[in-house]
Design a protein around this motif. Structure first.
Motif, PDB file in Angstrom:
ATOM      1  N   ASN A 196       0.627  -1.160   0.064  1.00  0.00           N
ATOM      2  CA  ASN A 196      -0.105  -0.051   0.116  1.00  0.00           C
ATOM      3  C   ASN A 196       0.897   1.312  -0.075  1.00  0.00           C
ATOM      4  O   ASN A 196       0.553   2.278  -0.762  1.00  0.00           O
ATOM      5  CB  ASN A 196      -0.953   0.080   1.213  1.00  0.00           C
ATOM      6  N   ALA A 197       1.844   1.160   0.748  1.00  0.00           N
ATOM      7  CA  ALA A 197       2.853   2.446   0.778  1.00  0.00           C
ATOM      8  C   ALA A 197       3.398   2.651  -0.638  1.00  0.00           C
ATOM      9  O   ALA A 197       3.509   3.717  -0.971  1.00  0.00           O
ATOM     10  CB  ALA A 197       4.094   2.438   1.806  1.00  0.00           C
ATOM     11  N   ILE A 198       3.852   1.419  -1.261  1.00  0.00           N
ATOM     12  CA  ILE A 198       4.426   1.856  -2.684  1.00  0.00           C
ATOM     13  C   ILE A 198       3.530   2.180  -3.722  1.00  0.00           C
ATOM     14  O   ILE A 198       3.582   3.098  -4.423  1.00  0.00           O
ATOM     15  CB  ILE A 198       5.076   0.296  -3.066  1.00  0.00           C
ATOM     16  N   LYS A 199       2.286   1.837  -3.342  1.00  0.00           N
ATOM     17  CA  LYS A 199       0.932   2.095  -4.306  1.00  0.00           C
ATOM     18  C   LYS A 199       0.680   3.680  -4.283  1.00  0.00           C
ATOM     19  O   LYS A 199       0.592   4.367  -5.194  1.00  0.00           O
ATOM     20  CB  LYS A 199      -0.020   1.214  -4.094  1.00  0.00           C
ATOM     21  N   ILE A 200       0.661   3.979  -2.993  1.00  0.00           N
ATOM     22  CA  ILE A 200       0.411   5.391  -2.871  1.00  0.00           C
ATOM     23  C   ILE A 200       1.534   6.317  -3.292  1.00  0.00           C
ATOM     24  O   ILE A 200       1.166   7.416  -3.937  1.00  0.00           O
ATOM     25  CB  ILE A 200       0.174   5.824  -1.242  1.00  0.00           C
ATOM     26  N   THR A 201       2.694   5.764  -2.868  1.00  0.00           N
ATOM     27  CA  THR A 201       3.734   6.666  -3.539  1.00  0.00           C
ATOM     28  C   THR A 201       3.919   6.757  -4.930  1.00  0.00           C
ATOM     29  O   THR A 201       4.167   7.896  -5.542  1.00  0.00           O
ATOM     30  CB  THR A 201       5.140   6.200  -3.058  1.00  0.00           C
ATOM     31  N   LYS A 202       3.872   5.612  -5.614  1.00  0.00           N
ATOM     32  CA  LYS A 202       3.990   5.640  -7.093  1.00  0.00           C
ATOM     33  C   LYS A 202       2.755   6.021  -7.934  1.00  0.00           C
ATOM     34  O   LYS A 202       2.640   5.914  -9.088  1.00  0.00           O
ATOM     35  CB  LYS A 202       4.490   4.479  -7.681  1.00  0.00           C
ATOM     36  N   ASN A 203       1.689   5.830  -7.009  1.00  0.00           N
ATOM     37  CA  ASN A 203       0.426   5.994  -7.845  1.00  0.00           C
ATOM     38  C   ASN A 203      -0.212   4.694  -8.835  1.00  0.00           C
ATOM     39  O   ASN A 203      -0.698   5.341  -9.825  1.00  0.00           O
ATOM     40  CB  ASN A 203       0.112   7.314  -8.549  1.00  0.00           C
ATOM     41  N   GLU A 204       0.602   3.814  -8.612  1.00  0.00           N
ATOM     42  CA  GLU A 204       0.383   2.624  -9.419  1.00  0.00           C
ATOM     43  C   GLU A 204       0.581   1.198  -8.659  1.00  0.00           C
ATOM     44  O   GLU A 204       1.307   1.370  -7.625  1.00  0.00           O
ATOM     45  CB  GLU A 204       1.334   2.720 -10.798  1.00  0.00           C
TER      46      GLU A 204
END
Length: 414
Positions: A341-349
Motif C-alpha cells: 500500500n505504501a508503494i502504491k500510494i507513492t507511485k500512484n500505481e
C-alpha cells in the motif's frame, strides 16, 4: 538464492522463490531451496542412508570385537593355571606383611591416640580467647568488606531471579485455557470427526511430553507427520470437504503449538539465539543504509505513506509476541500488505515484486525485529506446511527469508 543489487534496485527472479526441484511450490532457504514436501523427501532419503551406513558400521565393529575376543580367549586358556598360582602366592605374601606391621604399631598407636585426644581438648580460657578472636575478625570483615559482597544472594534467590515472572506464567496459562475452550467449542461443530481430532491431539501432546530429549529437527518432523496424518484422516476416513479440513488444521495447529511453544521456540539445544544476536548486531551495524541506497520506492514525506511504514514495522515487531506459527505468519502478511500500500500510494500505481523486496529489506533494517531468526525457524519447523508452500502467506514468508539472507551479506559494495 541469487540476490543482486542493481542500479534500478534489488532484483530477484520470481522463479528463484520456487522450490528448486521444480514442483511449483515456494522454496525456503532453511530447506536449502526446497519446498516443505520436497525437503522432507530429501531429508528422509538422507536419513535412511545415514541409518544404513551406521548399521553397517555397527555390524562390522561387532564382528571385529567378536574375533578379537575369541582370539584373546584362546591365548588366555594356556596362561590361566600359571596366573592363578601367582595370584595365590601374592595374596599370602601381602597378608603376612600386614600382620607384621600390626604387631609393631598396635600398642604405640593407642597411646598416641590418647595423647592426641588430650591435646585436642582446649582449656576453658583458651576457648574463650579463640571466640574473642573470631568475633574481632568478623567485625573487621564487616567494616572493610563492600556491602554488595556481604549481601550476596543465596542460591535460591539466584534461581528465583532467573525464573520467569509469575505474571508471565499466569498470562501463558490464561491464554492456554482460552485456546483450549475455543478448540473444544470448534470441534463440537464437527461432531464425530471432531471427537477423533481431539483424541488425536491429546495423544500427540502426551507422546511429545515423553520426547523432550529429541532434537528440534526430530520434534519438527513429529509435528509435520502429525499434521499430515490428521489431514489425511479427515479426508479419507471422515470425508470432510477440503475447505473444512484446512480450517480444522488451523485450529489443530493453534491448540497444539500453544502448548508446545515454551518447549520448542528457541530451544537451548540449538544456535537460534546466537543467530538472533548476530542478525541484530548486523542490522545495527548497517545504520548507515538509506532508502535511496536500496532504491526503495517509498516517500515517507507523504503522511499516509509514513503511517503505512510505521504499521509495517509494528507488525514485523509484533510477530515475536505471538505463540502460534500461523499468527506469526499473519504478522508477516499484514506487514507486507502495508508495504504494498505504501508503494502504491507513492507511485500512484500497483507495486511490483522488484519494488516489494527492497522495501521489505528497508523495513527490517529500520525495525530490527527481536529474535528474527528464532521466529523464522519456529515458523519453518512447526507451521502447517501447506501455508508455506502456496498462497500469499507462503510468498511473503519466502520474501522475508530472502530479505534476511540479503541483509546478512549486505555491504558497501552491494
Amino acid at each position: 538464492m541469487n540476490l543482486k543489487s542493481e542500479r534500478r534496485g534489488i532484483h530477484v527472479d520470481q522463479s528463484e522463490l520456487l522450490c528448486k526441484k521444480g514442483c511449483g511450490y515456494y522454496g525456503n532457504p532453511a530447506w536449502q531451496g526446497f519446498c516443505s514436501k520436497c525437503w522432507r523427501e530429501e531429508y528422509h532419503k538422507a536419513r535412511q542412508k545415514q541409518i544404513q551406513e551406521d548399521w553397517e558400521l555397527a555390524e562390522r565393529l561387532q564382528r571385529e570385537e567378536e574375533e578379537a575376543y575369541a582370539s584373546s580367549q584362546s591365548s588366555q586358556g594356556a596362561q590361566s593355571l600359571t596366573f592363578s598360582k601367582f595370584e595365590e602366592k601374592k595374596t599370602n605374601e601381602k597378608t603376612r606383611k600386614v600382620t607384621t606391621v600390626k604387631k609393631f604399631f598396635t600398642a604405640s598407636s593407642r597411646a598416641g591416640a590418647k595423647k592426641a585426644a588430650e591435646e585436642k581438648t582446649p582449656k576453658q580460657g583458651q576457648l574463650g580467647r579463640e571466640r574473642n578472636a573470631d568475633n574481632i575478625l568478623r567485625d573487621l570483615k564487616e567494616i572493610f568488606t563492600p556491602s554488595w559482597e556481604l549481601a550476596s544472594p543465596s542460591e535460591a534467590e539466584i534461581q528465583e531471579a532467573k525464573a520467569p515472572s509469575p505474571s508471565i506464567h499466569r498470562q501463558a496459562s490464561i491464554e492456554t485455557d482460552r485456546v483450549s475452550k475455543e478448540f473444544i467449542e470448534f470441534i463440537r461443530t464437527y461432531q464425530k470427526p471432531g471427537q477423533d481430532i481431539y483424541k488425536q491431539c491429546k495423544l500427540f501432546l502426551d507422546t511429545m511430553s515423553h520426547k523432550r530429549d529429541l532434537s528440534i529437527e526430530e520434534q519438527s518432523e513429529c509435528a509435520q507427520d502429525f499434521y499430515q496424518n490428521v489431514a489425511d484422516r479427515l479426508q479419507t476416513r471422515w470425508k470432510v470437504p477440503p475447505e473444512k479440513v484446512e480450517k480444522a488444521m488451523d485450529e489443530v495447529e493453534k491448540y497444539i503449538m500453544t502448548r508446545q511453544y515454551k518447549y520448542v521456540f528457541c530451544p537451548e539445544t540449538t544456535d537460534d539465539e546466537k543467530k538472533d544476536l548476530a542478525v541484530q548486531k548486523r542490522i545495527r551495524a548497517l545504520h548507515w543504509v538509506t532508502p535511496q541506497m536500496l532504491c526503495v520506492p517509498v516517500s515517507e514525506e507523504i503522511p499516509e505513506v509514513s503511517d503505512m511504514v510505521v504499521k509495517a514495522i509494528t507488525d514485523i515487531i509484533e510477530m515475536d509476541s505471538k505463540r502460534v506459527p500461523r499468527d506469526k505468519l499473519a504478522c508477516i502478511t499484514k506487514c507486507s500488505k502495508h508495504i504494498f500500500n505504501a508503494i502504491k500510494i507513492t507511485k500512484n500505481e500497483p507495486a511490483s515484486a522488484d519494488d516489494f523486496l527492497p522495501t521489505l529489506i528497508y523495513i527490517v533494517l529500520k525495525g530490527n525485529p527481536p529474535r528474527l531468526q528464532s521466529n523464522i525457524q519456529y515458523i519453518t519447523r512447526f507451521c502447517n506446511p501447506s501455508r508455506l508452500m502456496t498462497g500469499e502467506d507462503g510468498y511473503y514468508f519466502t520474501n522475508l527469508c530472502c530479505a534476511v539472507a540479503f541483509i546478512e551479506k549486505l555491504d558497501a559494495q552491494s
